[in-house]
Design a protein around this motif. Structure first.
Motif, PDB file in Angstrom:
ATOM      1  N   ILE A 147     -13.238   7.164   7.765  1.00 20.99           N
ATOM      2  CA  ILE A 147     -12.089   7.835   8.166  1.00 20.99           C
ATOM      3  C   ILE A 147     -10.985   7.627   6.950  1.00 20.99           C
ATOM      4  N   PRO A 148     -10.325   8.698   6.798  1.00 20.04           N
ATOM      5  CA  PRO A 148      -9.503   8.401   5.663  1.00 20.04           C
ATOM      6  C   PRO A 148      -8.246   7.833   5.628  1.00 20.04           C
ATOM      7  N   ARG A 149      -7.605   7.185   4.810  1.00 18.70           N
ATOM      8  CA  ARG A 149      -6.295   6.501   4.727  1.00 18.70           C
ATOM      9  C   ARG A 149      -5.411   7.930   4.690  1.00 18.70           C
ATOM     10  N   LEU A 150      -4.275   8.038   5.533  1.00 17.89           N
ATOM     11  CA  LEU A 150      -3.498   9.136   5.258  1.00 17.89           C
ATOM     12  C   LEU A 150      -2.109   8.715   4.866  1.00 17.89           C
ATOM     13  N   GLY A 151      -1.656   7.359   5.182  1.00 19.45           N
ATOM     14  CA  GLY A 151      -0.552   7.066   4.733  1.00 19.45           C
ATOM     15  C   GLY A 151      -0.104   7.196   3.216  1.00 19.45           C
ATOM     16  N   GLY A 152       1.209   7.779   3.014  1.00 13.67           N
ATOM     17  CA  GLY A 152       1.326   7.942   1.430  1.00 13.67           C
ATOM     18  C   GLY A 152       0.820   9.089   0.999  1.00 13.67           C
ATOM     19  N   LEU A 153      -0.212   9.735   1.276  1.00  9.51           N
ATOM     20  CA  LEU A 153      -0.758  11.116   0.721  1.00  9.51           C
ATOM     21  C   LEU A 153       0.567  11.902   0.478  1.00  9.51           C
TER      22      LEU A 153
END
Ligand code: HEC
Ligand code: HEC
Length: 200
Positions: A147-153
């Motif tokens: 499940i991907p990191r979303l923070g800061g995209l």
């Protein structure tokens, strides 16, 4: 960037980036990706940040591009070619390489809607059938397993991903996101993408 984070970033850069026995193999291999994905994979224009992304997620997306399941316009235009001849062991090595780079937040959303985005992220909107993103993507949007990191995209990237699932692109069997995203209206998408662009 706080001084301590700067030193950490420099340290990680010295450790993993330029020379050394990078597991991703030679630097030419990495450059095949970073000429679009930006210096140290921090993202550039329409190519998203790869730095700090979950390695299993990077691999799964490379498979989806390769198999033409991830089929939005930019995916087709840029990533189908970039993954056509990428062997699974090289994909894994590149995924592990990018995952170790300290990610920098894009900070490019709309500040005024970030608080609203945070509420939707943490609590969902039960009466509108919108689930809390927090449940899968984690309290700080750091992701877990595949499940991907979303923070800061970047704001524009997050927004286009959330819009495109609602339009029927990238409908991977078994993925929760086409259903989750199709419940979101333009206002929620704007707020979520804004909030997430600032999360570090
Ligand atoms: C010609 C430019 C270009 C090259 C070269 C390129 N990419 Fe991409 N990549 C993109 C764009 C643009 C997207 C966004 C696709 C979309 O929005 O649908 C993307 C998306 C991705 C994603 C999805 C990230 C996410 O958060 O879902 C991964 C993973 C990825 N690329 C890995 C790579 C790797 C590994 C390489 C090198 C082998 C590479 N890319 C080379 C332009 C490129
Ligand atoms: C049931 C678990 C689950 C929930 C709840 C969930 N997600 Fe996801 N999300 C995933 C998984 C798994 C992926 C991996 C992509 C795929 O489906 O192919 C993903 C991918 C994404 C991506 C793509 C990131 C990238 O780098 O391209 C975005 C953006 C996203 N989710 C946003 C959200 C938002 C916003 C919410 C809340 C409204 C949410 N997700 C709720 C599981 C979830």
């Amino acid at each position: 960037m706080k001084q301590s984070n700067l030193w950490l970033a420099l340290f990680l850069f010295a450790l993993f980036a330029p020379s050394g026995p990078v597991r991703a193999g030679d630097n030419d291999e990495v450059r095949n990706c970073t000429w679009c994905h930006g210096t140290s994979g921090q993202g550039y224009m329409v190519a998203p940040r790869l730095a700090g992304q979950r390695p299993q997620y990077i691999e799964s997306q490379i498979r989806d591009f390769h198999d033409h399941i991830r089929d939005a316009p930019f995916s087709k235009q840029y990533m189908w070619g970039a993954t056509a001849a990428l062997q699974p062991d090289r994909a894994r090595a590149l995924a592990q390489y990018f995952a170790t780079i300290e990610p920098k937040p894009a900070n490019d959303g709309n500040r005024a809607s970030a608080a609203r985005g945070r509420t939707v992220y943490m609590e969902g909107i039960p009466e509108a059938n919108i689930v809390a993103c927090y449940a899968c993507h984690g309290p700080n949007a750091e992701g877990v397993r595949d499940i991907p990191r979303l923070g800061g995209l970047s704001y524009a990237y997050l927004r286009s991903r959330l819009e495109q699932w609602g339009q029927g692109y990238h409908s991977t069997p078994g993925s929760p996101m086409p259903v989750v995203a199709s419940q979101l209206g333009p206002e929620e998408i704007e707020a979520l993408a804004s909030y997430l662009s600032f999360v570090r």
